[in-house]
Design a protein around this motif. Structure first.
Motif, PDB file in Angstrom:
ATOM      1  N   GLY A 144       7.581  -8.130  -6.179  1.00 29.44           N
ATOM      2  CA  GLY A 144       9.029  -7.937  -5.773  1.00 29.44           C
ATOM      3  C   GLY A 144       9.650  -7.647  -6.147  1.00 29.44           C
ATOM      4  O   GLY A 144      10.849  -7.128  -6.307  1.00 29.44           O
ATOM      5  N   THR A 145       9.891  -7.248  -8.544  1.00 30.48           N
ATOM      6  CA  THR A 145      10.672  -6.179  -9.041  1.00 30.48           C
ATOM      7  C   THR A 145       9.349  -5.416  -8.656  1.00 30.48           C
ATOM      8  O   THR A 145      10.081  -4.194  -9.319  1.00 30.48           O
ATOM      9  CB  THR A 145      10.726  -7.368  -9.789  1.00 30.48           C
ATOM     10  N   LEU A 146       8.492  -5.250  -9.811  1.00 32.07           N
ATOM     11  CA  LEU A 146       7.719  -4.591 -10.826  1.00 32.07           C
ATOM     12  C   LEU A 146       7.299  -3.351 -10.262  1.00 32.07           C
ATOM     13  O   LEU A 146       7.158  -1.970  -9.818  1.00 32.07           O
ATOM     14  CB  LEU A 146       6.669  -5.042 -11.411  1.00 32.07           C
ATOM     15  N   LEU A 147       6.559  -3.754  -8.371  1.00 38.91           N
ATOM     16  CA  LEU A 147       5.516  -2.754  -7.724  1.00 38.91           C
ATOM     17  C   LEU A 147       6.714  -1.922  -7.403  1.00 38.91           C
ATOM     18  O   LEU A 147       7.133  -0.541  -7.269  1.00 38.91           O
ATOM     19  CB  LEU A 147       5.063  -3.462  -6.764  1.00 38.91           C
ATOM     20  N   PRO A 148       7.822  -2.587  -6.516  1.00 39.52           N
ATOM     21  CA  PRO A 148       8.952  -1.371  -6.371  1.00 39.52           C
ATOM     22  C   PRO A 148       9.537  -0.372  -6.878  1.00 39.52           C
ATOM     23  O   PRO A 148      10.193   0.758  -6.761  1.00 39.52           O
ATOM     24  CB  PRO A 148       9.984  -2.160  -5.852  1.00 39.52           C
ATOM     25  N   LYS A 149       9.768  -0.772  -8.165  1.00 39.46           N
ATOM     26  CA  LYS A 149       9.809  -0.181  -9.414  1.00 39.46           C
ATOM     27  C   LYS A 149       8.996   0.925  -9.712  1.00 39.46           C
ATOM     28  O   LYS A 149       9.838   2.406 -10.507  1.00 39.46           O
ATOM     29  CB  LYS A 149      10.280  -1.134 -10.257  1.00 39.46           C
ATOM     30  N   MET A 150       7.797   0.838  -9.485  1.00 40.09           N
ATOM     31  CA  MET A 150       7.011   2.330  -9.355  1.00 40.09           C
ATOM     32  C   MET A 150       6.617   3.119  -8.619  1.00 40.09           C
ATOM     33  O   MET A 150       6.160   3.538  -8.272  1.00 40.09           O
ATOM     34  CB  MET A 150       5.543   1.612  -9.818  1.00 40.09           C
ATOM     35  N   ASN A 151       7.736   2.586  -7.194  1.00 43.36           N
ATOM     36  CA  ASN A 151       7.621   3.593  -6.449  1.00 43.36           C
ATOM     37  C   ASN A 151       6.743   2.702  -5.178  1.00 43.36           C
ATOM     38  O   ASN A 151       5.614   3.878  -4.556  1.00 43.36           O
ATOM     39  CB  ASN A 151       8.110   4.744  -6.141  1.00 43.36           C
ATOM     40  N   LEU A 152       6.518   2.107  -5.381  1.00 40.80           N
ATOM     41  CA  LEU A 152       4.458   1.448  -4.839  1.00 40.80           C
ATOM     42  C   LEU A 152       4.976   0.346  -3.338  1.00 40.80           C
ATOM     43  O   LEU A 152       6.225   0.272  -3.802  1.00 40.80           O
ATOM     44  CB  LEU A 152       3.844   0.411  -5.571  1.00 40.80           C
ATOM     45  N   SER A 153       4.057   0.344  -2.896  1.00 41.44           N
ATOM     46  CA  SER A 153       4.633  -0.217  -1.349  1.00 41.44           C
ATOM     47  C   SER A 153       4.000  -1.601  -1.839  1.00 41.44           C
ATOM     48  O   SER A 153       2.653  -1.881  -1.272  1.00 41.44           O
ATOM     49  CB  SER A 153       4.505   0.403  -0.429  1.00 41.44           C
ATOM     50  N   VAL A 154       4.800  -2.702  -1.233  1.00 48.48           N
ATOM     51  CA  VAL A 154       4.409  -3.733  -1.015  1.00 48.48           C
ATOM     52  C   VAL A 154       3.941  -4.477   0.376  1.00 48.48           C
ATOM     53  O   VAL A 154       5.666  -4.369   1.064  1.00 48.48           O
ATOM     54  CB  VAL A 154       5.022  -5.184  -1.707  1.00 48.48           C
ATOM     55  N   VAL A 155       3.309  -5.241   1.219  1.00 48.44           N
ATOM     56  CA  VAL A 155       3.322  -5.176   2.812  1.00 48.44           C
ATOM     57  C   VAL A 155       2.935  -6.633   2.702  1.00 48.44           C
ATOM     58  O   VAL A 155       2.431  -7.171   1.962  1.00 48.44           O
ATOM     59  CB  VAL A 155       3.085  -4.408   3.687  1.00 48.44           C
ATOM     60  N   SER A 156       3.349  -7.504   3.733  1.00 52.62           N
ATOM     61  CA  SER A 156       2.895  -8.480   3.913  1.00 52.62           C
ATOM     62  C   SER A 156       1.303  -8.557   4.722  1.00 52.62           C
ATOM     63  O   SER A 156       1.457  -6.909   5.777  1.00 52.62           O
ATOM     64  CB  SER A 156       3.790  -9.409   5.462  1.00 52.62           C
ATOM     65  N   LEU A 157       0.519  -8.955   5.276  1.00 51.33           N
ATOM     66  CA  LEU A 157      -1.023  -8.873   5.820  1.00 51.33           C
ATOM     67  C   LEU A 157      -0.471  -8.204   7.260  1.00 51.33           C
ATOM     68  O   LEU A 157      -1.394  -6.981   8.027  1.00 51.33           O
ATOM     69  CB  LEU A 157      -1.399 -10.450   5.625  1.00 51.33           C
ATOM     70  N   GLU A 158       0.680  -8.693   8.435  1.00 47.99           N
ATOM     71  CA  GLU A 158       1.003  -8.185   9.533  1.00 47.99           C
ATOM     72  C   GLU A 158       1.468  -6.858   9.339  1.00 47.99           C
ATOM     73  O   GLU A 158       0.705  -5.888  10.155  1.00 47.99           O
ATOM     74  CB  GLU A 158       2.105  -9.298  10.264  1.00 47.99           C
ATOM     75  N   GLN A 159       2.119  -6.557   8.248  1.00 47.65           N
ATOM     76  CA  GLN A 159       2.716  -5.211   8.463  1.00 47.65           C
ATOM     77  C   GLN A 159       1.290  -4.472   7.995  1.00 47.65           C
ATOM     78  O   GLN A 159       1.462  -3.377   8.669  1.00 47.65           O
ATOM     79  CB  GLN A 159       3.825  -5.141   7.315  1.00 47.65           C
ATOM     80  N   ALA A 160      -0.086  -4.764   7.186  1.00 49.24           N
ATOM     81  CA  ALA A 160      -0.531  -4.259   7.233  1.00 49.24           C
ATOM     82  C   ALA A 160      -1.612  -4.133   8.411  1.00 49.24           C
ATOM     83  O   ALA A 160      -2.212  -2.800   8.727  1.00 49.24           O
ATOM     84  CB  ALA A 160      -1.419  -4.602   5.925  1.00 49.24           C
ATOM     85  N   LEU A 161      -1.624  -4.544   9.190  1.00 44.92           N
ATOM     86  CA  LEU A 161      -2.386  -4.808  10.280  1.00 44.92           C
ATOM     87  C   LEU A 161      -1.693  -4.211  11.251  1.00 44.92           C
ATOM     88  O   LEU A 161      -2.534  -3.106  12.150  1.00 44.92           O
ATOM     89  CB  LEU A 161      -2.740  -6.617  10.910  1.00 44.92           C
ATOM     90  N   THR A 162      -0.619  -4.131  11.443  1.00 42.07           N
ATOM     91  CA  THR A 162      -0.152  -2.860  11.962  1.00 42.07           C
ATOM     92  C   THR A 162      -0.367  -2.020  11.808  1.00 42.07           C
ATOM     93  O   THR A 162      -0.569  -0.648  12.344  1.00 42.07           O
ATOM     94  CB  THR A 162       1.568  -3.159  12.287  1.00 42.07           C
ATOM     95  N   ALA A 163       0.088  -1.485  10.149  1.00 39.09           N
ATOM     96  CA  ALA A 163      -0.383   0.098  10.088  1.00 39.09           C
ATOM     97  C   ALA A 163      -2.102   0.183  10.135  1.00 39.09           C
ATOM     98  O   ALA A 163      -2.229   1.320  10.370  1.00 39.09           O
ATOM     99  CB  ALA A 163      -0.367  -0.065   8.391  1.00 39.09           C
ATOM    100  N   LEU A 164      -2.908  -0.691  10.293  1.00 40.35           N
ATOM    101  CA  LEU A 164      -4.218   0.248   9.990  1.00 40.35           C
ATOM    102  C   LEU A 164      -4.294   0.199  11.805  1.00 40.35           C
ATOM    103  O   LEU A 164      -5.840   1.272  11.534  1.00 40.35           O
ATOM    104  CB  LEU A 164      -5.034  -1.677   9.934  1.00 40.35           C
ATOM    105  N   ILE A 165      -3.000  -0.399  12.630  1.00 39.12           N
ATOM    106  CA  ILE A 165      -3.679   0.133  14.304  1.00 39.12           C
ATOM    107  C   ILE A 165      -3.475   1.765  14.340  1.00 39.12           C
ATOM    108  O   ILE A 165      -3.976   2.926  14.420  1.00 39.12           O
ATOM    109  CB  ILE A 165      -3.209  -0.958  15.573  1.00 39.12           C
ATOM    110  N   LYS A 166      -1.880   1.677  13.057  1.00 44.23           N
ATOM    111  CA  LYS A 166      -0.938   3.125  13.302  1.00 44.23           C
ATOM    112  C   LYS A 166      -2.398   4.564  12.806  1.00 44.23           C
ATOM    113  O   LYS A 166      -1.843   5.885  13.113  1.00 44.23           O
ATOM    114  CB  LYS A 166       0.033   3.158  13.252  1.00 44.23           C
ATOM    115  N   SER A 167      -2.899   3.561  11.833  1.00 38.25           N
ATOM    116  CA  SER A 167      -3.677   4.803  10.810  1.00 38.25           C
ATOM    117  C   SER A 167      -4.884   5.401  11.463  1.00 38.25           C
ATOM    118  O   SER A 167      -5.530   6.603  10.632  1.00 38.25           O
ATOM    119  CB  SER A 167      -3.648   4.503   9.456  1.00 38.25           C
TER     120      SER A 167
END
Length: 208
Positions: free
Chosen positions: A184-207
């Motif tokens: 919630g805090t550290l990874l976004p501060k590092m400009n890294l992305s945290v995604v939910s499983l559902e978002q990841a599954l959507t990205a998997l199809i898009k990619s």
């Protein structure tokens, strides 16, 4: 990189990295609510990845040592940390990827000797050789294997996505607290992305 509120896109040169889905660790958490949710979520993700054709580069890491653990210095912090779980002997069932997760001959399973998936393994060489620029991470433990690997890949300038449903802390009752701080805090501060499983599954199809 996008925030967790954006529709993610992994691009065309991404790898899937599954950290320490080993019998010894999944067995330790399978009887808890957090563990059951984690295993179910990781299984859904792994099954979806394996249904793709062509499949993205998929790497599993496993913590494993030569008999007697010559790679580990006794009475040092890391040795004390892993001691309660067992010997992590290479080739034993304990260090194999849990049978609930599909692994086939297209996957790469790497042994490592510390929390980071880059230590004692050829992961960095493989990512470079395959032209990877983005890594999508799942694994346990969040504060150990996951963060150690993230820091190393971050230093190597990879784009990193962490699937929030696919990370768990040890002991598992600390997962919520650690996730709030790290995801919630550290990874976004590092400009890294945290995604939910559902978002990841959507990205998997898009990619594709």
């Amino acid at each position: 990189m996008g925030s967790s509120n954006d529709t993610p896109n992994f691009g065309k040169r991404f790898a899937v990295l599954n950290l320490d889905w080993m019998h010894i660790l999944t067995n330790a958490i399978q009887g808890t609510d957090e563990g059951k949710k984690y295993i179910h979520s990781c299984s859904r993700w792994n099954d979806a990845v394996h249904q793709l054709d062509p499949r993205p580069l998929t790497v599993f890491s496993t913590l494993a040592f030569t008999r007697g653990q010559p790679e580990v210095e006794a009475n040092k912090p890391f040795a004390r940390l892993i001691f309660p779980f067992g010997s992590f002997e290479a080739g034993s069932k304990d260090t194999q990827i849990d049978s609930r997760f599909l692994v086939d001959d297209k996957d790469i399973v790497l042994q490592k000797t510390r929390w980071s998936a880059t230590t004692g393994s050829s992961l960095e060489q493989i990512l470079k050789a395959q032209g990877i620029d983005t890594v999508v991470i799942s694994g346990l433990s969040l504060s150990g294997a996951v963060m150690s690997t993230i820091y190393r890949l971050f230093d190597l300038d990879y784009n990193i996505f962490v699937i929030s449903d696919n990370v768990v802390e040890l002991p598992v009752d600390q997962t919520e607290v650690f996730s709030k701080v790290l995801c919630g805090t550290l990874l976004p501060k590092m400009n890294l992305s945290v995604v939910s499983l559902e978002q990841a599954l959507t990205a998997l199809i898009k990619s594709r």
